[in-house]
Write an enzyme that holds these catalytic residues in place. Structure first.
Site, PDB file in Angstrom:
ATOM      1  N   GLU A 109     -26.293  67.518  -1.757  1.00 29.64           N
ATOM      2  CA  GLU A 109     -26.847  66.175  -1.629  1.00 29.64           C
ATOM      3  C   GLU A 109     -26.322  65.417  -0.419  1.00 29.64           C
ATOM      4  O   GLU A 109     -27.082  64.774   0.302  1.00 29.64           O
ATOM      5  CB  GLU A 109     -26.539  65.367  -2.901  1.00 29.64           C
ATOM      6  N   SER A 110     -25.018  65.440  -0.210  1.00 23.94           N
ATOM      7  CA  SER A 110     -24.440  64.550   0.802  1.00 23.94           C
ATOM      8  C   SER A 110     -23.434  65.221   1.731  1.00 23.94           C
ATOM      9  O   SER A 110     -22.942  64.579   2.651  1.00 23.94           O
ATOM     10  CB  SER A 110     -23.731  63.377   0.109  1.00 23.94           C
TER      11      SER A 110
END
Length: 212
Positions: A107-108
């Site tokens: 995700e990040s």
């Protein structure tokens, strides 16, 4: 930012916003019971701590995960604080911390200020509509603990409505239900990068035992 030049490189991961892989969690109506339960989970704030039956297993986990995360986050204090919060919030939500680590990687990339094109924020790329439904306007989704608490609570919710089907729950989390790319990425990161087996423990006078 000019100010980042004055700080150690190990802290740069928390300063610069970065694009993220995330899609867009769908804003859906929640039943009153579900919204209340999720709100209670979000508002029940405690200081993160490692949650293991045996403290030795917890320290072994922290040391191993810290080693794996070192290239992404060089500062050991920042690493251990992050890992402790991840393990605590994952266990609190009934999730495997190794799964949550894989999800954050995808995700990040472990950037707490990451922002997706759809506006998802932080480590677990939480959409900004969630505080309206289960939190308050004062909740900062770029705050490490707040973001993890929201992300784990939301993934638990999706797992529950999908009756434990992780593939579909991950699709909902990413806003890509029915497509395989995102679930495959998260589960691949989970199993290839973050899988972990607890060490064997020796009890005085007995043969080594495998920690639960």
């Amino acid at each position: 930012m000019k100010t980042s030049l004055l700080l150690p490189l190990s802290l740069c991961w928390v300063l610069a916003p970065a694009p993220a892989w995330a899609g867009a969690q769908k804003e859906e109506a929640l039943s009153a019971n579900v919204a209340t339960a999720m709100s209670r989970s979000i508002s029940d704030v405690n200081a993160p701590r490692l949650v293991f039956d045996d403290a030795r297993v917890g320290q072994a986990w922290l040391a191993e995960m810290s080693s794996r995360l070192q290239k992404r986050i060089p500062d050991p204090w920042v690493r251990e604080r992050l890992l402790t919060a991840i393990q605590y919030e994952a266990v609190r939500a009934g999730l495997d911390p190794q799964l949550v680590l894989g999800l954050i990687q995808v995700e990040s990339g472990f950037n707490k200020y990451a922002v997706s094109g759809a506006g998802a924020r932080g480590l677990m790329q939480v959409m900004p509509f969630w505080p309206r439904h289960i939190g308050t306007a004062q909740h900062n989704l770029f705050d490490l603990s707040t973001n993890l608490r929201y992300g784990c609570t939301i993934l638990r919710y999706y797992l529950d409505i999908e009756r434990g089907n992780l593939f579909r729950a991950l699709g909902r989390y990413n806003g890509s239900l029915g497509r395989s790319e995102y679930p495959d990425l998260v589960m691949g990161a989970w199993h290839r990068r973050w899988a972990w087996t607890p060490p064997a423990l020796r009890v005085a006078g007995d043969a080594p035992l495998r920690a639960r």
